[in-house]
Enzyme design. Sequence first.
Site, mmCIF file in Angstrom:
data_model
loop_
_atom_site.group_PDB
_atom_site.id
_atom_site.type_symbol
_atom_site.label_atom_id
_atom_site.label_comp_id
_atom_site.label_asym_id
_atom_site.label_seq_id
_atom_site.Cartn_x
_atom_site.Cartn_y
_atom_site.Cartn_z
ATOM 1 N N TYR A 90 14.492 89.483 -5.419
ATOM 2 C CA TYR A 90 15.452 90.558 -5.145
ATOM 3 C C TYR A 90 14.835 91.924 -5.471
ATOM 4 O O TYR A 90 14.886 92.862 -4.660
ATOM 5 C CB TYR A 90 16.736 90.332 -5.969
ATOM 6 C CG TYR A 90 17.633 91.534 -6.040
ATOM 7 C CD1 TYR A 90 18.340 91.964 -4.917
ATOM 8 C CD2 TYR A 90 17.763 92.265 -7.225
ATOM 9 C CE1 TYR A 90 19.150 93.085 -4.977
ATOM 10 C CE2 TYR A 90 18.576 93.383 -7.298
ATOM 11 C CZ TYR A 90 19.265 93.788 -6.167
ATOM 12 O OH TYR A 90 20.067 94.906 -6.237
ATOM 13 N N SER A 119 30.358 89.699 4.409
ATOM 14 C CA SER A 119 29.779 88.509 3.784
ATOM 15 C C SER A 119 30.109 88.490 2.294
ATOM 16 O O SER A 119 30.112 87.437 1.674
ATOM 17 C CB SER A 119 28.262 88.471 3.999
ATOM 18 O OG SER A 119 27.676 89.659 3.504
ATOM 19 N N LYS A 179 13.802 95.363 -3.109
ATOM 20 C CA LYS A 179 14.198 96.765 -3.368
ATOM 21 C C LYS A 179 12.965 97.665 -3.349
ATOM 22 O O LYS A 179 12.995 98.774 -2.806
ATOM 23 C CB LYS A 179 14.920 96.883 -4.720
ATOM 24 C CG LYS A 179 16.335 96.345 -4.708
ATOM 25 C CD LYS A 179 17.296 97.238 -3.912
ATOM 26 C CE LYS A 179 18.643 96.590 -3.728
ATOM 27 N NZ LYS A 179 19.477 97.199 -2.693
ATOM 28 N N SER A 227 17.660 99.838 -7.579
ATOM 29 C CA SER A 227 18.110 99.176 -8.800
ATOM 30 C C SER A 227 17.082 99.362 -9.903
ATOM 31 O O SER A 227 15.869 99.420 -9.632
ATOM 32 C CB SER A 227 18.268 97.688 -8.502
ATOM 33 O OG SER A 227 18.419 96.951 -9.680
ATOM 34 N N ASN A 250 26.912 88.175 -13.283
ATOM 35 C CA ASN A 250 26.827 89.363 -14.142
ATOM 36 C C ASN A 250 27.826 89.293 -15.296
ATOM 37 O O ASN A 250 28.858 88.632 -15.207
ATOM 38 C CB ASN A 250 27.071 90.636 -13.320
ATOM 39 C CG ASN A 250 25.984 90.870 -12.298
ATOM 40 O OD1 ASN A 250 26.237 90.874 -11.101
ATOM 41 N ND2 ASN A 250 24.759 91.052 -12.750
HETATM 42 P P1 NAD Z 1 28.473 94.125 -2.844
HETATM 43 O O1 NAD Z 1 28.000 92.766 -2.460
HETATM 44 O O2 NAD Z 1 29.826 94.259 -3.419
HETATM 45 O O3 NAD Z 1 28.377 95.101 -1.587
HETATM 46 C C1 NAD Z 1 27.460 94.925 -0.549
HETATM 47 C C2 NAD Z 1 28.244 94.954 0.755
HETATM 48 O O4 NAD Z 1 27.338 94.804 1.830
HETATM 49 C C3 NAD Z 1 29.249 93.812 0.855
HETATM 50 O O5 NAD Z 1 30.499 94.354 1.259
HETATM 51 C C4 NAD Z 1 28.672 92.886 1.923
HETATM 52 O O6 NAD Z 1 29.681 92.239 2.683
HETATM 53 C C5 NAD Z 1 27.854 93.861 2.759
HETATM 54 N N1 NAD Z 1 26.696 93.260 3.415
HETATM 55 C C6 NAD Z 1 25.770 92.431 2.867
HETATM 56 N N2 NAD Z 1 24.838 92.103 3.787
HETATM 57 C C7 NAD Z 1 25.185 92.757 4.935
HETATM 58 C C8 NAD Z 1 24.626 92.815 6.226
HETATM 59 N N3 NAD Z 1 23.529 92.115 6.543
HETATM 60 N N4 NAD Z 1 25.216 93.587 7.149
HETATM 61 C C9 NAD Z 1 26.342 94.283 6.854
HETATM 62 N N5 NAD Z 1 26.931 94.261 5.645
HETATM 63 C C10 NAD Z 1 26.361 93.501 4.697
HETATM 64 O O7 NAD Z 1 27.371 94.740 -3.807
HETATM 65 P P2 NAD Z 1 27.400 96.100 -4.641
HETATM 66 O O8 NAD Z 1 27.404 95.734 -6.069
HETATM 67 O O9 NAD Z 1 28.402 97.028 -4.115
HETATM 68 O O10 NAD Z 1 25.932 96.615 -4.302
HETATM 69 C C11 NAD Z 1 25.685 97.628 -3.359
HETATM 70 C C12 NAD Z 1 24.209 97.934 -3.357
HETATM 71 O O11 NAD Z 1 23.805 98.331 -4.654
HETATM 72 C C13 NAD Z 1 23.316 96.761 -2.980
HETATM 73 O O12 NAD Z 1 22.248 97.263 -2.205
HETATM 74 C C14 NAD Z 1 22.797 96.271 -4.307
HETATM 75 O O13 NAD Z 1 21.556 95.636 -4.184
HETATM 76 C C15 NAD Z 1 22.695 97.566 -5.087
HETATM 77 N N6 NAD Z 1 22.768 97.405 -6.534
HETATM 78 C C16 NAD Z 1 23.841 96.781 -7.094
HETATM 79 C C17 NAD Z 1 23.889 96.622 -8.479
HETATM 80 C C18 NAD Z 1 25.037 95.893 -9.141
HETATM 81 O O14 NAD Z 1 24.856 95.413 -10.263
HETATM 82 N N7 NAD Z 1 26.216 95.796 -8.527
HETATM 83 C C19 NAD Z 1 22.863 97.138 -9.279
HETATM 84 C C20 NAD Z 1 21.804 97.783 -8.672
HETATM 85 C C21 NAD Z 1 21.756 97.916 -7.298
HETATM 86 C C1 WQD Z 2 23.571 91.816 -18.608
HETATM 87 C C2 WQD Z 2 23.363 91.175 -19.976
HETATM 88 C C3 WQD Z 2 22.529 88.934 -19.861
HETATM 89 C C4 WQD Z 2 26.067 87.086 -18.083
HETATM 90 C C5 WQD Z 2 21.394 92.297 -13.061
HETATM 91 C C6 WQD Z 2 20.274 92.377 -12.074
HETATM 92 C C7 WQD Z 2 19.963 93.798 -11.762
HETATM 93 C C8 WQD Z 2 21.213 94.565 -11.339
HETATM 94 C C9 WQD Z 2 22.338 94.376 -12.291
HETATM 95 C C10 WQD Z 2 21.396 94.537 -8.944
HETATM 96 C C11 WQD Z 2 22.062 90.359 -20.078
HETATM 97 C C12 WQD Z 2 23.905 88.963 -20.482
HETATM 98 C C13 WQD Z 2 25.169 87.987 -18.609
HETATM 99 C C14 WQD Z 2 26.643 86.106 -18.937
HETATM 100 C C15 WQD Z 2 25.403 87.043 -20.775
HETATM 101 N N1 WQD Z 2 21.720 94.093 -10.075
HETATM 102 N N2 WQD Z 2 24.836 87.969 -19.937
HETATM 103 N N3 WQD Z 2 26.289 86.143 -20.268
HETATM 104 O O1 WQD Z 2 20.649 90.961 -15.779
HETATM 105 O O2 WQD Z 2 20.913 93.325 -16.678
HETATM 106 O O3 WQD Z 2 20.980 92.938 -14.256
HETATM 107 O O4 WQD Z 2 22.533 92.972 -12.528
HETATM 108 O O5 WQD Z 2 20.541 95.303 -8.671
HETATM 109 O O6 WQD Z 2 19.017 93.776 -10.753
HETATM 110 O O7 WQD Z 2 19.126 91.743 -12.630
HETATM 111 O O8 WQD Z 2 22.875 92.194 -15.606
HETATM 112 O O9 WQD Z 2 25.223 91.605 -16.018
HETATM 113 O O10 WQD Z 2 23.597 89.783 -15.356
HETATM 114 O O11 WQD Z 2 23.421 90.797 -17.609
HETATM 115 O O12 WQD Z 2 25.107 87.004 -21.984
HETATM 116 O O13 WQD Z 2 27.419 85.246 -18.518
HETATM 117 O O14 WQD Z 2 24.425 90.237 -20.191
HETATM 118 O O15 WQD Z 2 21.721 87.974 -20.503
HETATM 119 O O16 WQD Z 2 21.577 90.533 -21.368
HETATM 120 P P1 WQD Z 2 21.257 92.294 -15.670
HETATM 121 P P2 WQD Z 2 23.848 91.056 -16.082
#
Ligand code: NAD
Ligand code: WQD
Length: 338
Positions: free
Chosen positions: A149, A35, A153, A125, A199
Amino acid sequence: MARILLTGGAGFIGSHTAVVLLERGYDVVLLDNFSNAARDVPERLRRITGMTVPLIEADIRDETAMAAALAAFPVDAVIHFAAKKAVGESEADPLLYYDANIVGTVRLLSAMRRASVGRIVFSSSATVYGEPDRCPIAEDAALRAANVYGRTKLVMEGMITDLVRTGVMDAAAVLRYFNPVGAHPSGLIGEEPRSEPANLMPYLCQVAERKRPHLNVFGADYKTRDGSGVRDFIHVMDLAEAHEAALRRVLARDGDFAVNLGTGVGYSVLEMVAAFEATTGVKVPYKIAPRRAGDIAECYADPSLAADLLGWRAGRGVEDMCRDAWRWQSRAALTNGE
Ligand code: NAD
Ligand code: WQD
């Protein structure tokens, strides 16, 4: 060597973790519903590691498919990445997030119990801390997710630790990521947002690529060094290595733990723009825009527990993050013929 199932293994963090595990001798099985991932990720992993990785296309919400996957590939542990992760989307459609994240995790955990797989590493997260009372944030800080979200978590963390506490599972690592950025240094895998990136770094890279005219800096009036938001950006390869360290502990010992995965150092949005320009030589036009709803001024980790428990510390700096993110972005653009 242990065999590990990676749910969401074709995604951003999962694919980088797969590389580290393969290079360190683990047997890796990927499971993904694609997805939010490209279908050729397994092929790109083969190009990086020289190894062919089994892939199961399935949805974690499909317990029958999950049970079949675990029967076909008996594993020692699961690393559970699969989730939906966009804060804005979660506020727009909470039920979608309860279903994908919470129901999906219940089904996965049920299938694991049926297959007697009792060890898990879980992607959490820093968002579970909401607006922190102080930085750096330690693991015993108040947990108060401020969006749907984040709440999913927190619920998933609670479910997993309940299962260990009640003896249904043997061991769990809850990994609270701060802000993962960067890409594998090969430029073959990285973050691939399907729509307009929410992001910072993916958006910044698309501005550098001239796909978007400028970066909106959301707020320059925070009480921070330069007024822009401060975050703990961590290189995805450091994060991937932390998963291997956590996995080693989860395989060796019963019980559960939660650790922050960050560098412990905060960088502001404007500092990231400057670091990107200095590292890549590419200008990133930006405009100061209003604050984004729900954002906090600063957020960075106390990473000492991860060092104590796992013997792991993030080693890569912002230059590595910017250089590798840009290599991936510019190479992906070439491959896509853009
Ligand atoms: P991502 O979207 O790149 O990876 C998630 C993967 O899971 C994708 O390949 C997607 O296709 C798959 N997926 C989603 N729903 C599914 C389902 N129902 N069944 C099977 N596959 C499914 O995201 P990521 O950045 O690699 O994040 C991985 C994990 O880390 C997530 O749990 C996310 O919440 C957590 N996380 C990410 C961040 C971030 O900023 N990237 C920060 C904190 C936590
Ligand atoms: C970082 C900083 C924005 C985009 C999020 C989720 C968190 C985790 C990581 C999954 C902030 C600023 C951003 C832009 C900007 N994900 N910004 N212009 O908000 O810290 O965290 O992603 O678990 O749960 O909340 O990350 O990369 O969105 O933002 O100025 O176009 O960059 O305001 O200060 P964030 P981010």
